[in-house]
Design a protein around this motif. Structure first.
Motif, PDB file in Angstrom:
ATOM      1  N   ALA A  42       0.685  -1.404   0.167  1.00  0.00           N
ATOM      2  CA  ALA A  42       0.398   0.221   0.314  1.00  0.00           C
ATOM      3  C   ALA A  42       0.806   1.635   0.083  1.00  0.00           C
ATOM      4  O   ALA A  42       0.181   2.400  -0.355  1.00  0.00           O
ATOM      5  N   MET A  43       2.282   0.932   0.803  1.00  0.00           N
ATOM      6  CA  MET A  43       2.650   2.600   0.738  1.00  0.00           C
ATOM      7  C   MET A  43       3.871   2.683  -0.510  1.00  0.00           C
ATOM      8  O   MET A  43       4.564   3.723  -0.727  1.00  0.00           O
ATOM      9  N   SER A  44       3.908   1.782  -1.296  1.00  0.00           N
ATOM     10  CA  SER A  44       4.658   1.826  -2.206  1.00  0.00           C
ATOM     11  C   SER A  44       3.844   2.366  -4.063  1.00  0.00           C
ATOM     12  O   SER A  44       2.271   2.326  -3.518  1.00  0.00           O
ATOM     13  N   GLY A  45       4.785   2.811  -5.077  1.00  0.00           N
ATOM     14  CA  GLY A  45       3.611   3.699  -5.862  1.00  0.00           C
ATOM     15  C   GLY A  45       3.999   2.959  -6.996  1.00  0.00           C
ATOM     16  O   GLY A  45       4.945   1.737  -7.408  1.00  0.00           O
ATOM     17  N   PRO A  46       3.609   3.852  -8.886  1.00  0.00           N
ATOM     18  CA  PRO A  46       3.555   3.119 -10.155  1.00  0.00           C
ATOM     19  C   PRO A  46       5.050   3.204 -10.145  1.00  0.00           C
ATOM     20  O   PRO A  46       6.407   3.682  -9.806  1.00  0.00           O
ATOM     21  N   ILE A  47       5.895   2.416 -10.877  1.00  0.00           N
ATOM     22  CA  ILE A  47       7.279   2.288 -11.354  1.00  0.00           C
ATOM     23  C   ILE A  47       7.850   2.983 -12.298  1.00  0.00           C
ATOM     24  O   ILE A  47       8.816   3.532 -12.573  1.00  0.00           O
ATOM     25  N   THR A  48       6.736   3.738 -13.159  1.00  0.00           N
ATOM     26  CA  THR A  48       7.722   4.872 -14.113  1.00  0.00           C
ATOM     27  C   THR A  48       8.301   6.237 -14.431  1.00  0.00           C
ATOM     28  O   THR A  48       7.497   6.565 -13.313  1.00  0.00           O
ATOM     29  N   GLY A  49       9.505   5.870 -14.506  1.00  0.00           N
ATOM     30  CA  GLY A  49       9.862   7.079 -14.023  1.00  0.00           C
ATOM     31  C   GLY A  49      11.290   6.794 -12.538  1.00  0.00           C
ATOM     32  O   GLY A  49      11.637   7.741 -12.515  1.00  0.00           O
ATOM     33  N   THR A  50      11.135   5.460 -12.206  1.00  0.00           N
ATOM     34  CA  THR A  50      11.740   5.051 -11.313  1.00  0.00           C
ATOM     35  C   THR A  50      12.919   4.371 -11.173  1.00  0.00           C
ATOM     36  O   THR A  50      13.285   3.905 -12.569  1.00  0.00           O
ATOM     37  N   ALA A  51      13.226   4.318 -10.898  1.00  0.00           N
ATOM     38  CA  ALA A  51      14.789   3.618 -10.520  1.00  0.00           C
ATOM     39  C   ALA A  51      14.167   1.440 -10.959  1.00  0.00           C
ATOM     40  O   ALA A  51      15.427   1.302 -11.647  1.00  0.00           O
ATOM     41  N   VAL A  52      13.662   1.729 -10.641  1.00  0.00           N
ATOM     42  CA  VAL A  52      12.366  -0.107 -11.612  1.00  0.00           C
ATOM     43  C   VAL A  52      12.440   0.273 -12.066  1.00  0.00           C
ATOM     44  O   VAL A  52      13.204  -1.223 -13.240  1.00  0.00           O
ATOM     45  N   GLU A  53      11.979   1.453 -13.477  1.00  0.00           N
ATOM     46  CA  GLU A  53      11.602   1.061 -15.199  1.00  0.00           C
ATOM     47  C   GLU A  53      13.338   1.513 -14.796  1.00  0.00           C
ATOM     48  O   GLU A  53      13.559   0.772 -16.780  1.00  0.00           O
ATOM     49  N   THR A  54      14.556   1.648 -14.878  1.00  0.00           N
ATOM     50  CA  THR A  54      15.807   1.900 -15.144  1.00  0.00           C
ATOM     51  C   THR A  54      16.593   0.728 -15.009  1.00  0.00           C
ATOM     52  O   THR A  54      16.673   0.043 -16.144  1.00  0.00           O
ATOM     53  N   TYR A  55      15.876  -0.500 -14.175  1.00  0.00           N
ATOM     54  CA  TYR A  55      16.760  -1.388 -13.991  1.00  0.00           C
ATOM     55  C   TYR A  55      16.324  -2.001 -14.790  1.00  0.00           C
ATOM     56  O   TYR A  55      17.092  -3.204 -15.194  1.00  0.00           O
ATOM     57  N   LEU A  56      14.692  -2.214 -15.041  1.00  0.00           N
ATOM     58  CA  LEU A  56      14.457  -3.464 -16.001  1.00  0.00           C
ATOM     59  C   LEU A  56      14.949  -2.962 -17.468  1.00  0.00           C
ATOM     60  O   LEU A  56      14.932  -3.793 -18.241  1.00  0.00           O
ATOM     61  N   ARG A  57      14.441  -1.260 -17.843  1.00  0.00           N
ATOM     62  CA  ARG A  57      15.409  -2.016 -18.908  1.00  0.00           C
ATOM     63  C   ARG A  57      16.434  -1.535 -19.498  1.00  0.00           C
ATOM     64  O   ARG A  57      17.129  -1.768 -20.760  1.00  0.00           O
ATOM     65  N   ARG A  58      17.288  -1.388 -18.066  1.00  0.00           N
ATOM     66  CA  ARG A  58      18.929  -2.004 -18.119  1.00  0.00           C
ATOM     67  C   ARG A  58      19.067  -3.061 -18.923  1.00  0.00           C
ATOM     68  O   ARG A  58      19.642  -3.773 -19.250  1.00  0.00           O
ATOM     69  N   ARG A  59      18.395  -4.211 -18.331  1.00  0.00           N
ATOM     70  CA  ARG A  59      18.015  -6.029 -18.728  1.00  0.00           C
ATOM     71  C   ARG A  59      16.923  -6.155 -19.780  1.00  0.00           C
ATOM     72  O   ARG A  59      16.734  -6.999 -20.116  1.00  0.00           O
ATOM     73  N   ASP A  60      16.593  -4.990 -20.970  1.00  0.00           N
ATOM     74  CA  ASP A  60      16.183  -5.046 -21.729  1.00  0.00           C
ATOM     75  C   ASP A  60      14.770  -5.085 -21.386  1.00  0.00           C
ATOM     76  O   ASP A  60      14.820  -6.086 -22.772  1.00  0.00           O
ATOM     77  N   MET A  61      14.518  -5.353 -20.515  1.00  0.00           N
ATOM     78  CA  MET A  61      12.750  -5.146 -20.522  1.00  0.00           C
ATOM     79  C   MET A  61      11.874  -3.823 -21.111  1.00  0.00           C
ATOM     80  O   MET A  61      11.859  -3.942 -19.779  1.00  0.00           O
ATOM     81  N   THR A  62      11.749  -4.306 -21.801  1.00  0.00           N
ATOM     82  CA  THR A  62      11.250  -2.333 -22.172  1.00  0.00           C
ATOM     83  C   THR A  62       9.768  -2.376 -22.668  1.00  0.00           C
ATOM     84  O   THR A  62       9.091  -1.807 -22.572  1.00  0.00           O
ATOM     85  N   LEU A  63       8.979  -3.598 -22.174  1.00  0.00           N
ATOM     86  CA  LEU A  63       7.431  -3.932 -22.094  1.00  0.00           C
ATOM     87  C   LEU A  63       7.648  -4.418 -21.033  1.00  0.00           C
ATOM     88  O   LEU A  63       6.633  -5.190 -20.376  1.00  0.00           O
ATOM     89  N   LEU A  64       6.739  -2.853 -20.641  1.00  0.00           N
ATOM     90  CA  LEU A  64       6.160  -2.913 -19.242  1.00  0.00           C
ATOM     91  C   LEU A  64       4.739  -2.484 -19.558  1.00  0.00           C
ATOM     92  O   LEU A  64       4.642  -2.053 -17.698  1.00  0.00           O
ATOM     93  N   HIS A  65       4.587  -2.440 -19.903  1.00  0.00           N
ATOM     94  CA  HIS A  65       2.920  -2.109 -19.554  1.00  0.00           C
ATOM     95  C   HIS A  65       2.414  -2.796 -19.289  1.00  0.00           C
ATOM     96  O   HIS A  65       2.368  -4.399 -19.782  1.00  0.00           O
ATOM     97  N   GLY A  66       1.179  -3.485 -18.173  1.00  0.00           N
ATOM     98  CA  GLY A  66       0.478  -4.488 -17.886  1.00  0.00           C
ATOM     99  C   GLY A  66       1.176  -4.857 -16.448  1.00  0.00           C
ATOM    100  O   GLY A  66       1.007  -6.072 -16.693  1.00  0.00           O
ATOM    101  N   ALA A  67       1.880  -4.318 -16.047  1.00  0.00           N
ATOM    102  CA  ALA A  67       2.716  -4.835 -15.141  1.00  0.00           C
ATOM    103  C   ALA A  67       2.979  -3.963 -13.757  1.00  0.00           C
ATOM    104  O   ALA A  67       3.196  -4.259 -12.586  1.00  0.00           O
ATOM    105  N   GLY A  68       1.671  -4.319 -13.295  1.00  0.00           N
ATOM    106  CA  GLY A  68       0.511  -3.684 -12.702  1.00  0.00           C
ATOM    107  C   GLY A  68       1.241  -4.603 -11.706  1.00  0.00           C
ATOM    108  O   GLY A  68       0.838  -4.465  -9.789  1.00  0.00           O
ATOM    109  N   ALA A  69       1.746  -6.286 -11.391  1.00  0.00           N
ATOM    110  CA  ALA A  69       2.642  -5.965 -10.064  1.00  0.00           C
ATOM    111  C   ALA A  69       3.886  -5.743  -9.993  1.00  0.00           C
ATOM    112  O   ALA A  69       3.902  -6.292  -8.512  1.00  0.00           O
ATOM    113  N   LEU A  70       4.042  -5.014  -9.971  1.00  0.00           N
ATOM    114  CA  LEU A  70       5.645  -4.030 -10.138  1.00  0.00           C
ATOM    115  C   LEU A  70       4.786  -2.911  -8.798  1.00  0.00           C
ATOM    116  O   LEU A  70       4.052  -2.391  -9.728  1.00  0.00           O
ATOM    117  N   ARG A  71       5.562  -2.866  -7.519  1.00  0.00           N
ATOM    118  CA  ARG A  71       5.436  -0.970  -7.873  1.00  0.00           C
ATOM    119  C   ARG A  71       6.779  -0.771  -6.817  1.00  0.00           C
ATOM    120  O   ARG A  71       7.654  -1.321  -6.954  1.00  0.00           O
TER     121      ARG A  71
END
Length: 348
Positions: free
Chosen positions: A131-160
């Motif tokens: 509940a205290m966590s928020g969306p990943i867009t524009g965060t370190a999580v998005e950077t981390y995943l994109r650096r690992r070539d995971m660019t298709l992140l829409h629908g990844a609501g299981a991640l915050r």
């Protein structure tokens, strides 16, 4: 007489976990490092898993019922399988099994309380963290995943994303805070049962420089971090990065990240499931998970197909070989009808 408290009895029982299971869970059987049975009351089946030896993922004697969510230790097994109520009776039975002497009588006011199955505290803590966590867009999580070539992140609501998630190396260390990727672990109905934390470097360019950058909280066994809603087909693997790598070339395939080989082996099947793809990790624990799932799916009448990467895992395939190669690796391993249904064509 020598006394033995609950923790000492539980430890001694865990040292003889298989013998305890053969006595009190006789309707089950051994499968690898686990004793499988229907439930803690010794009903035939395969829903409950008792760990027989210590592993990196947990201690011997600990068990979880993937169907009910109950969990506990071998003292709970003795109590529930025999229908005992008072802890004194449970402890006496455990001592008799272990050939230990009975302790001196103690005043009723000092008697041990009845132990309860598991604890809701870790699951409640998991719900609060989510509940205290928020969306990943524009965060370190998005950077981390994109650096690992995971660019298709829409629908990844299981991640915050949590910007300052507490981390404590051990009980004697000071608490630290690091950015973290928070994954929701849910049951088949979508109810949150736990979370998985991956602590990240402040800039998201890798994991945090700590000893254990991944930890789970709450109930995981039988459940998963889910991407897409499964009906007749599901692909399940251990790591979040592994399953998200498949989304790059198979965006419509429902995926489940079970977060360890033991939890992968224990995943609960959706009632409409007809085919399960298992994302295999190339190690003994991964081989054991595949073998267990092969047996479980056969019993349930579900087709089970194994997807094997060319390198260490599918994220390595994606990063070092590319999307086209990954598509070529997956194509011959899929059921023919799923190639057209799920696998993206090569884009020229």
């Amino acid at each position: 007489m020598v006394g033995h408290d609950a923790g000492d009895l539980a430890r001694r029982l865990a040292e003889n976990a298989e013998a305890v299971c053969r006595r009190y869970l006789s309707a089950g059987r051994r499968h690898g490092n686990y004793w499988l049975v229907g439930d803690v009351r010794n009903t035939p089946g395969r829903s409950l898993f008792v760990r027989l030896h210590d592993t990196a993922n947990g201690r011997a004697g600990k068990w979880t019922d993937a169907q009910s969510g109950e969990h506990g230790d071998l003292l709970d097994v003795i109590r529930e399988s025999l229908g005992l109520v008072d802890f004194r009776d449970v402890a006496d039975e455990a001592r008799a099994f272990l050939s230990l002497p009975r302790p001196d009588p103690i005043p009723p006011s000092q008697d041990c309380p009845v132990r309860k199955l598991g604890s809701a505290s870790s699951s409640e803590a998991a719900r609060r963290l989510w509940a205290m966590s928020g969306p990943i867009t524009g965060t370190a999580v998005e950077t981390y995943l994109r650096r690992r070539d995971m660019t298709l992140l829409h629908g990844a609501g299981a991640l915050r994303f949590h910007p300052r998630c507490f981390y404590r190396p051990d009980e004697h260390s000071l608490t630290e805070t690091w950015p973290a990727m928070i994954a929701a672990v849910t049951d088949l109905d979508g109810t949150l049962t736990g979370v998985h934390r991956t602590w990240l470097a402040a800039d998201g360019r890798g994991k945090a420089p700590i000893d254990h950058p991944r930890r789970a909280l709450g109930g995981l066994l039988g459940h998963a971090a889910r991407f897409g809603v499964a009906s007749d087909v599901l692909a399940a693997g251990e790591g979040i990065e592994t399953v998200l790598s498949l989304r790059v070339v198979m965006p419509d395939l429902p995926l489940a990240a079970c977060l360890s080989s033991a939890h992968l082996a224990a995943i609960m099947f959706p009632p409409t499931l007809r085919r399960l793809y298992v994302l295999r990790d190339d190690d003994p624990a991964g081989d054991h998970a595949v073998a267990t799932l092969m047996a479980r799916t056969k019993e349930a009448g579900i087709e089970c197909l194994v997807l094997s990467p060319r390198l260490a895992d599918f994220n390595d395939d994606l990063r070092y070989l590319g999307r086209g190669a990954m598509r070529a690796i997956l194509h011959p391993q899929l059921a023919p009808q799923d190639v057209a249904r799920f696998l993206l064509p090569i884009m020229h």
